[in-house]
Enzyme design. Sequence first.
Site, short mmCIF file in Angstrom:
data_model
loop_
_atom_site.label_atom_id
_atom_site.label_comp_id
_atom_site.label_asym_id
_atom_site.label_seq_id
_atom_site.Cartn_x
_atom_site.Cartn_y
_atom_site.Cartn_z
N HIS A 392 1.91 5.78 2.01
CA HIS A 392 2.78 5.34 0.92
C HIS A 392 2.29 4.00 0.42
CE1 HIS A 392 6.43 7.79 2.63
NE2 HIS A 392 5.62 8.54 1.90
N GLU A 393 1.84 3.92 -0.81
CA GLU A 393 1.53 2.64 -1.43
C GLU A 393 2.71 2.26 -2.32
OE1 GLU A 393 0.80 -0.70 -2.30
OE2 GLU A 393 -0.87 0.14 -1.13
N HIS A 461 0.27 -2.22 5.81
CA HIS A 461 -0.76 -3.05 5.19
C HIS A 461 -0.07 -4.01 4.22
CE1 HIS A 461 -4.94 -1.33 6.09
NE2 HIS A 461 -4.11 -0.96 7.05
N GLU A 462 -0.71 -5.16 4.00
CA GLU A 462 -0.09 -6.26 3.26
C GLU A 462 1.31 -6.53 3.84
OE1 GLU A 462 -3.10 -4.15 1.41
OE2 GLU A 462 -1.06 -3.37 1.35
N GLU A 480 -2.05 -4.60 9.09
CA GLU A 480 -3.22 -5.32 8.60
C GLU A 480 -2.96 -6.81 8.88
OE1 GLU A 480 -6.03 -4.67 4.73
OE2 GLU A 480 -3.91 -5.06 4.40
N GLU A 486 -12.78 -3.97 4.71
CA GLU A 486 -12.98 -3.46 3.35
C GLU A 486 -13.59 -4.50 2.41
OE1 GLU A 486 -8.69 -4.97 3.30
OE2 GLU A 486 -10.05 -3.98 4.71
#
Length: 678
Positions: A392-393, A461-462, A480, A486
């Site tokens: 999920h972004e 992440h973030e 993260e 990356e």
Amino acid sequence: MAFLEPLQNERKMNRKITLIPALLLSVLSFGQQNKIQELSSPEGKNKIVFQLENERPKYSVSHGATEVITPSEMGFVFKNNDSLNKNFKVTNVVRNTVDNTWEQVWGEKQKIRNNYNELVVDLQEKKGKKRKLQIQFRAYDDGVAFRYVFPKQGIKDSIFIMDELTTFDLKHDGKAWWIPAYHEQRYENLYEASPVSTLDTVHTPLTIESDSGLALSFHEANLTDFASTTLYPVSGTKLKTDLVPWSDGVKVRTVDSFTTPWRTIQIAEEPKDLITSYLILNLNEPNKIEDTSWIEPYKYIGIWWGMHIGKYTFWEGPNHGASTKNAKEHIDYAKQLGIDNLLIEGWNKGWTPEWYQNHMHMFDFTTSTDDFDLEEVTEYGAKNGVRIVGYHETGSNIDNYLKQVDSAFALYNKVGVRSVKIGHVGSMLNMKEWHHGQFGVNYFRYILKKAADYKLTVYFHEPIKDTGERRTYPNMMAREGGRGIEYNAWSEGNPPGHTAILPFTRFLAGPMDFTAGILDVENKQGYPGRRVHSTSSKQLALLVVVYSPVQMLADLPENYVGKPEFKFLKDVPVNWQDTQVLNGSIGEFVTIVRKDIDSDDWYLGSLTNEEARDLEIELDFLDAGATYEAQIYADAEGTGYKTNSTEVEISTKEVTSEDKLTLKLGESGGTAIRFKKL
């Protein structure tokens, strides 16, 4: 912000649980209460001194005969410049000792000893509002911690904390390893090293090589319903807490009462010993998930690296990574390689070429793209023994995500997805609030608990930084919260010393989804002039050095096929019985060994910065009297990150606990070893 309410209620329950044991302990006489209070750790390594100096609370810390923190300020400022830091008297003092051992559901060490001495000091203003404040201190042999409890006391109005006055007045200057706190990249910056006295406002963990000879790490534990802390130098070597604010400048909003996170100082004789300190975990609440059978560590591959090097796109189009066809091909690769999890990103509606830019993107978390069939792909994976890892972004559009989170998690339950990566690309949550302010802290905890309701493990992440909540909610697998691999795909990349800094800084907070294991470090299929600044052997070593219960083998899967060195990536576990650090110097090198929880085998990872070096290690961590086959993956002769960087020399050797090995590390190189018990 309805999602804040259940967290506030839980905080109130936790506070009651915390205070009850104090009633069972012996209380000191009033005459003793007003004296200086000293608290030493169980073996006497660390000591905290508390006192009222001119009716103001102050504390200091020492390690043996070495002063670490000289008398330092404590307290708060509320709205309208209403200070809670003076005019105090001590009303009660309680002491306690705890020594127990608890077991992690998964982790870098299976059993953790929790041994500390505790001092609880109750204060009350002598006049005016006569408010109460409790300060709880704990002294461990690997560090110290304290937190504030502002109890219920008939205050009917909301409480607005505008500042926390806590300072850390370091006795000595030293070299600090830091990243800036208020930067749009959040935690994704390269570390700088400079004297404490010259710091910017910085994130924690903040690691310091003190001029006293000690290694220190400043952080916090059990960050719940509060703003995260950053640190900045007030003057000289005095560091002050700076709580991350809401958009209107308020630091913390609460009602009735509050309990802060633990303010922590880990103390070690050498930097390497910080890595095996479990103080942060010990300061968190025990596991609240009764049935943990669904929580499983794993390794995975994905289409992720292909997106970062430009082979695929996140959005729909001719090179869309998350097509049904491409997903099935990657499932076939996973089956061939013996890796039973596959991450698929970009499968849902809402992705555009501008998805990473600051904007309230409207992702749809239950509708597949036109070229992707979620049920078909998950069914194909199940038939081939490969689970799909969901993604999920949010694009930091939290309002949009919260409206859909139940239906999105329910969909994953329906199709058999058991783990989900959740991204928050964007400088601000809702383009308004810091990821690491109170809003973000409560949001991330809410999603974590929501995922547990659906028996989903997550990695963010973030994210907000890790403060040990994985002990309380072990479905919080990793995150993260640092500059990962990356950046090597599309920027100037991470310098060779970056991975020699992280074990002593970012990794002290907890597991990181660093996404190592790139064998094609020259990035032949990616953007011209971009590469990973390490050797392939160093990438193998990172699977041991970087602790995470979810480890991504991040390279294109075709780059693993037929490579003998892939065997190490397949063999290396993600759950451990024990961890030891054999050597290390911040920014230069580190060697870590870990024992498999399911066998008698040990694994070693050793890496260096841009300097080639030989490291001699003793094998006394192995079982005495036993023989092991050392399966060694090392930099070939003449290999460095600029020359022959993909050449891996594989050899075997029988060894015992009485032997020594010399590790020959190339420039930005590494060695990975499996010690298989014979």
